[in-house]
Design an enzyme around this catalytic site. Structure first.
Site, mmCIF file in Angstrom:
data_model
loop_
_atom_site.group_PDB
_atom_site.id
_atom_site.type_symbol
_atom_site.label_atom_id
_atom_site.label_comp_id
_atom_site.label_asym_id
_atom_site.label_seq_id
_atom_site.Cartn_x
_atom_site.Cartn_y
_atom_site.Cartn_z
ATOM 1 N N GLN A 96 18.937 47.657 4.496
ATOM 2 C CA GLN A 96 19.389 46.291 4.798
ATOM 3 C C GLN A 96 18.216 45.326 4.787
ATOM 4 O OE1 GLN A 96 21.431 45.826 8.589
ATOM 5 N NE2 GLN A 96 22.225 43.814 8.024
ATOM 6 N N HIS A 102 27.216 42.485 5.618
ATOM 7 C CA HIS A 102 27.738 42.119 4.299
ATOM 8 C C HIS A 102 28.058 43.351 3.481
ATOM 9 C CE1 HIS A 102 23.309 42.308 3.964
ATOM 10 N NE2 HIS A 102 23.505 42.763 2.747
HETATM 11 P P1 5GP Z 1 20.857 43.944 1.556
HETATM 12 O O1 5GP Z 1 20.548 43.303 2.882
HETATM 13 O O2 5GP Z 1 22.221 44.575 1.530
HETATM 14 O O3 5GP Z 1 19.799 44.903 1.100
HETATM 15 O O4 5GP Z 1 20.865 42.848 0.433
HETATM 16 C C1 5GP Z 1 20.901 41.479 0.638
HETATM 17 C C2 5GP Z 1 21.446 40.843 -0.628
HETATM 18 O O5 5GP Z 1 21.458 39.455 -0.441
HETATM 19 C C3 5GP Z 1 20.622 41.133 -1.900
HETATM 20 O O6 5GP Z 1 21.478 41.690 -2.892
HETATM 21 C C4 5GP Z 1 20.098 39.757 -2.300
HETATM 22 O O7 5GP Z 1 20.061 39.600 -3.696
HETATM 23 C C5 5GP Z 1 21.062 38.807 -1.635
HETATM 24 N N1 5GP Z 1 20.478 37.548 -1.236
HETATM 25 C C6 5GP Z 1 19.308 37.376 -0.582
HETATM 26 N N2 5GP Z 1 19.082 36.072 -0.337
HETATM 27 C C7 5GP Z 1 20.156 35.404 -0.841
HETATM 28 C C8 5GP Z 1 20.490 34.013 -0.903
HETATM 29 O O8 5GP Z 1 19.777 33.131 -0.440
HETATM 30 N N3 5GP Z 1 21.663 33.686 -1.492
HETATM 31 C C9 5GP Z 1 22.497 34.633 -2.020
HETATM 32 N N4 5GP Z 1 23.626 34.209 -2.585
HETATM 33 N N5 5GP Z 1 22.208 35.957 -2.000
HETATM 34 C C10 5GP Z 1 21.047 36.329 -1.413
#
Ligand code: 5GP
Length: 141
Positions: A96, A102
């Site tokens: 994460q 999410h």
């Molecule tokens: P995780 O926390 O599940 O590893 O991933 C976080 C996800 O959020 C990633 O796939 C990344 O590309 C996405 N992400 C990070 N910052 C932003 C943002 O500012 N806007 C959007 N739309 N997605 C984001």
């Protein structure tokens, strides 16, 4: 480890930073991932605070999964995909990076691998893909 209301998805929910919105209902919000690992990669989040699955309520989880299923149908239709991958990570060792619950929803095609993480998408491409998903959503009900 609690909920930090300054995380990036909380800012998106408050409208403090922009997002390419696809869908919302009373409990959930859906928008495009800006670093998509497949065309149509989107994120489903609860509107109420939860750090991840581990502290989420039954109601938050149920609401998110209802929306994940809806988005699964929509992205498959939008991209003529044969399947859908759902990913959800908990705490840094679990992968994460953003600490607001999410679910990643990724349309999949036979033999096509997910792209590596971390590459920012061109905003025109992101918007065009979002348009396809919004059109598919409109056909669902
Ligand atoms: P995780 O926390 O599940 O590893 O991933 C976080 C996800 O959020 C990633 O796939 C990344 O590309 C996405 N992400 C990070 N910052 C932003 C943002 O500012 N806007 C959007 N739309 N997605 C984001």
């Amino acid at each position: 480890m609690g909920y930090d209301s300054d995380n990036i998805f909380a800012k998106i929910l408050r409208g403090e930073i922009p997002s390419e919105k696809l869908y919302e209902d009373d409990e959930t919000y859906v928008f495009m991932d800006i670093m998509p690992r497949a065309d149509g990669h989107c994120l489903v989040i609860p509107k109420s605070p939860a750090r991840n699955m581990l502290d989420a309520s039954d109601a938050q989880l149920a609401a998110c999964l209802r929306t994940v299923r809806r988005m699964g149908h929509a992205v498959m239709a939008a991209f003529d995909a044969g399947g859908v991958t759902v990913q959800q990570f908990n705490e840094a060792p679990g992968g994460q990076e953003v600490f607001h619950l999410h679910y990643h929803v990724l349309p999949r095609h036979d033999g096509v691998k997910l792209r590596p993480p971390g590459k920012m998408e061109d905003m025109d491409v992101l918007r065009a893909n979002a348009d396809k998903i919004r059109a598919a959503l409109a056909e669902l009900d």
